[in-house]
Design a protein around this motif. Structure first.
Motif, PDB file in Angstrom:
ATOM      1  N   GLY A 193       0.847  -1.189   0.000  1.00  0.00           N
ATOM      2  CA  GLY A 193       0.000   0.000   0.000  1.00  0.00           C
ATOM      3  C   GLY A 193       0.876   1.230   0.000  1.00  0.00           C
ATOM      4  N   THR A 194       0.252   2.394  -0.047  1.00  0.00           N
ATOM      5  CA  THR A 194       1.020   3.631  -0.017  1.00  0.00           C
ATOM      6  C   THR A 194       1.563   3.868   1.384  1.00  0.00           C
ATOM      7  N   ASP A 195       2.518   4.772   1.488  1.00  0.00           N
ATOM      8  CA  ASP A 195       3.077   5.116   2.797  1.00  0.00           C
ATOM      9  C   ASP A 195       1.992   5.631   3.733  1.00  0.00           C
ATOM     10  N   GLU A 200      -1.500   4.745   8.406  1.00  0.00           N
ATOM     11  CA  GLU A 200      -2.830   4.724   9.026  1.00  0.00           C
ATOM     12  C   GLU A 200      -3.133   3.355   9.625  1.00  0.00           C
ATOM     13  N   LEU A 201      -2.808   2.304   8.888  1.00  0.00           N
ATOM     14  CA  LEU A 201      -3.052   0.949   9.377  1.00  0.00           C
ATOM     15  C   LEU A 201      -2.229   0.665  10.625  1.00  0.00           C
ATOM     16  N   SER A 202      -1.016   1.195  10.652  1.00  0.00           N
ATOM     17  CA  SER A 202      -0.117   0.952  11.785  1.00  0.00           C
ATOM     18  C   SER A 202      -0.511   1.740  13.022  1.00  0.00           C
ATOM     19  N   GLN A 203      -1.345   2.746  12.870  1.00  0.00           N
ATOM     20  CA  GLN A 203      -1.908   3.448  14.033  1.00  0.00           C
ATOM     21  C   GLN A 203      -3.079   2.675  14.612  1.00  0.00           C
ATOM     22  N   ARG A 204      -3.825   1.979  13.768  1.00  0.00           N
ATOM     23  CA  ARG A 204      -5.020   1.251  14.220  1.00  0.00           C
ATOM     24  C   ARG A 204      -4.658  -0.015  14.990  1.00  0.00           C
ATOM     25  N   TYR A 205      -3.668  -0.751  14.471  1.00  0.00           N
ATOM     26  CA  TYR A 205      -3.353  -2.070  15.027  1.00  0.00           C
ATOM     27  C   TYR A 205      -1.938  -2.050  15.592  1.00  0.00           C
ATOM     28  N   ARG A 206      -1.844  -2.179  16.935  1.00  0.00           N
ATOM     29  CA  ARG A 206      -0.535  -2.086  17.586  1.00  0.00           C
ATOM     30  C   ARG A 206      -0.259  -3.288  18.493  1.00  0.00           C
ATOM     31  N   ASN A 207      -1.170  -4.261  18.469  1.00  0.00           N
ATOM     32  CA  ASN A 207      -0.955  -5.516  19.179  1.00  0.00           C
ATOM     33  C   ASN A 207      -0.390  -6.508  18.163  1.00  0.00           C
ATOM     34  N   PRO A 208       0.821  -7.040  18.367  1.00  0.00           N
ATOM     35  CA  PRO A 208       1.455  -7.901  17.360  1.00  0.00           C
ATOM     36  C   PRO A 208       0.601  -9.076  16.899  1.00  0.00           C
ATOM     37  N   LEU A 209      -0.118  -9.709  17.825  1.00  0.00           N
ATOM     38  CA  LEU A 209      -0.953 -10.844  17.431  1.00  0.00           C
ATOM     39  C   LEU A 209      -2.089 -10.382  16.516  1.00  0.00           C
ATOM     40  N   MET A 210      -2.734  -9.262  16.865  1.00  0.00           N
ATOM     41  CA  MET A 210      -3.818  -8.746  16.035  1.00  0.00           C
ATOM     42  C   MET A 210      -3.305  -8.316  14.666  1.00  0.00           C
ATOM     43  N   ILE A 211      -2.101  -7.764  14.624  1.00  0.00           N
ATOM     44  CA  ILE A 211      -1.508  -7.364  13.342  1.00  0.00           C
ATOM     45  C   ILE A 211      -1.392  -8.576  12.425  1.00  0.00           C
ATOM     46  N   LYS A 212      -0.907  -9.684  12.963  1.00  0.00           N
ATOM     47  CA  LYS A 212      -0.718 -10.876  12.139  1.00  0.00           C
ATOM     48  C   LYS A 212      -2.054 -11.482  11.711  1.00  0.00           C
ATOM     49  N   VAL A 213      -3.069 -11.400  12.587  1.00  0.00           N
ATOM     50  CA  VAL A 213      -4.407 -11.886  12.218  1.00  0.00           C
ATOM     51  C   VAL A 213      -4.964 -11.057  11.067  1.00  0.00           C
TER      52      VAL A 213
END
Length: 423
Positions: A193-195, A200-213
């Motif tokens: 995706g774009t920078d 934006e996505l990295s602000q929403r999801y900051r729990n490593p397990l949830m990121i991988k899900v």
């Protein structure tokens, strides 16, 4: 097996192929164990936040500084005697067995050992002699002078662990990772995706397990392209819901209720607001203790200390999950109320206001109407068949409450709010 290999046993530790962020936490933990020679370090935080991964990374960095290193998982809540046996056989190369703590402590005096106990929270439900023995072992390791260290990993702090004090005892609460670390994980998972979209996505999801899900699901649905996914706001799918359901199972009802009050405030809750919202149901002392538990022991709530007064907040994913959970609970309670014409079993309807009364915060009230009142109303209409049917039945409930002289808590106000959107 070489003698060196025999002194290192990480067979129960997780494998980590990659590790991102946590530079400050890693340096702090390393300092506590190798420079300050702390005898007990407790690493705690909610599930999926990366405690085991961080601990494994830490062990890999400092393993050469210990004579013996062993990682033991408590995920199956094994009997304490089983753990003692494993420890003693490891520390004596299978030459000795033990049925009490004393021989273990002698080994910790003679050698520089690092013991990792993972998933301490699994013992909490077992308030038995077994848990007492574990707890006694931790206290002795923490307080008796020796050359070794115990690293304890847990989702939540038990009271007996929380109150331990001493110069060689440290607590580290692990919270969400930085947006940059989250971005690195998304990239490692193959997201494109774009920078701006990645930020934006990295602000929403900051729990490593949830990121991988989330990453796995985006791969399946959008071939790893986050462009269409970014328009979905915060996403809480079945896997994340199941994961958070499991986290909530470890909470007391009073703690869940407080999370609901926080969610209703949409992450803008101060102490005075929470005190006002819950004043009919909680004393300030109960509110204080519950907030403390959710922040320190369970790591469900964060406090933004940069704001004055302090703002209590939820992770965006937990906020969305909690709001949806609250809406479904209220839906079930109202159906029960309509069927049985009494408020028994309608606790949340009584204790939690859908719309907080603050005329100066119209934006918050509109958000509460959009996120709470209208979703409940839509679910009820779908069940009853029409808005008019819902309005008629809710009006009957209002009349019933007035006739019986019942207007406990927020029930009358909440039902009136639902009637107001049935126009």
């Amino acid at each position: 097996m070489t003698q060196i290999a025999a002194k290192k046993n990480l067979s129960e530790a997780p494998d980590i192929s990659s590790f991102y962020g946590r530079t400050q936490e890693l340096a702090e933990l390393q300092k506590w164990l190798t420079q300050e020679r702390c005898q007990l370090v407790i690493l705690h935080g909610m599930g999926g936040i990366g405690k085991s991964a961080l601990a494994r990374r830490l062990v890999d960095k400092i393993i050469h500084q210990y004579d013996y290193v062993i990682w033991l998982s408590l995920a199956s809540a094994p009997p304490f005697s089983e753990i003692i046996l494993k420890l003693m056989q490891f520390l004596t190369h299978g030459e000795q067995e033990a049925d009490d703590i004393a021989p273990i402590m002698r080994c910790l005096h003679r050698h520089r050992c690092l013991i990792v106990l993972d998933s301490w929270e699994e013992l909490i439900e077992d308030e038995s002699e077994n848990y007492t023995k574990y707890n006694n072992f931790v206290e002795i390791v923490a307080q008796e002078s020796h050359r070794s260290s115990l690293l304890l990993l847990t989702r939540k702090l038990t009271h007996n662990i929380d109150i331990l004090k001493g110069k060689l005892i440290r607590f580290k609460k692990l919270t969400e990772i930085t947006p940059e670390a989250a971005r690195q994980i998304f990239l490692a998972e193959g997201m494109s995706g774009t920078d701006r979209q990645l930020a934006e996505l990295s602000q929403r999801y900051r729990n490593p397990l949830m990121i991988k899900v989330v990453a796995q699901q985006v791969k399946r649905v959008f071939s790893a392209d986050i462009s269409p996914f970014i328009d979905m706001s915060v996403f809480v799918g079945d896997a994340i819901t199941k994961f958070l359901d499991e986290q909530f199972q470890g909470l007391a009802k009073i703690e869940i209720n407080l999370i609901y009050w926080l969610a209703i405030r949409r992450n803008s809750a101060t102490w005075n607001q929470l005190s006002h919202d819950s004043e009919q149901f909680l004393s300030d002392q109960q509110l204080f203790q519950t907030l403390n538990n959710l922040i320190a022991r369970h790591s469900f709530i964060s406090n933004n200390v940069e704001d004055i007064p302090t703002i209590y907040i939820l992770d965006p994913v937990i906020l969305k999950y909690t709001t949806e959970r609250f809406v479904h609970e209220i839906f079930r309670e109202i159906l029960h109320l309509l069927n049985y014409q009494n408020l028994q079993g309608s606790e949340l309807l009584i204790t939690h206001s859908f719309i907080t009364q603050n005329p100066q915060d119209e934006e918050l009230n509109q958000e509460q109407m959009r996120r709470i009142v209208k979703p409940i109303q839509k679910m009820l209409v779908a069940k009853l068949g029409s808005q008019q049917q819902l309005k008629d039945e809710l009006t009957q409930v209002i009349s019933l409450l007035q006739y019986q002289g019942l207007s406990p808590g927020y029930a009358y106000q909440n039902i009136s709010q639902l009637i107001s959107v049935c126009q």
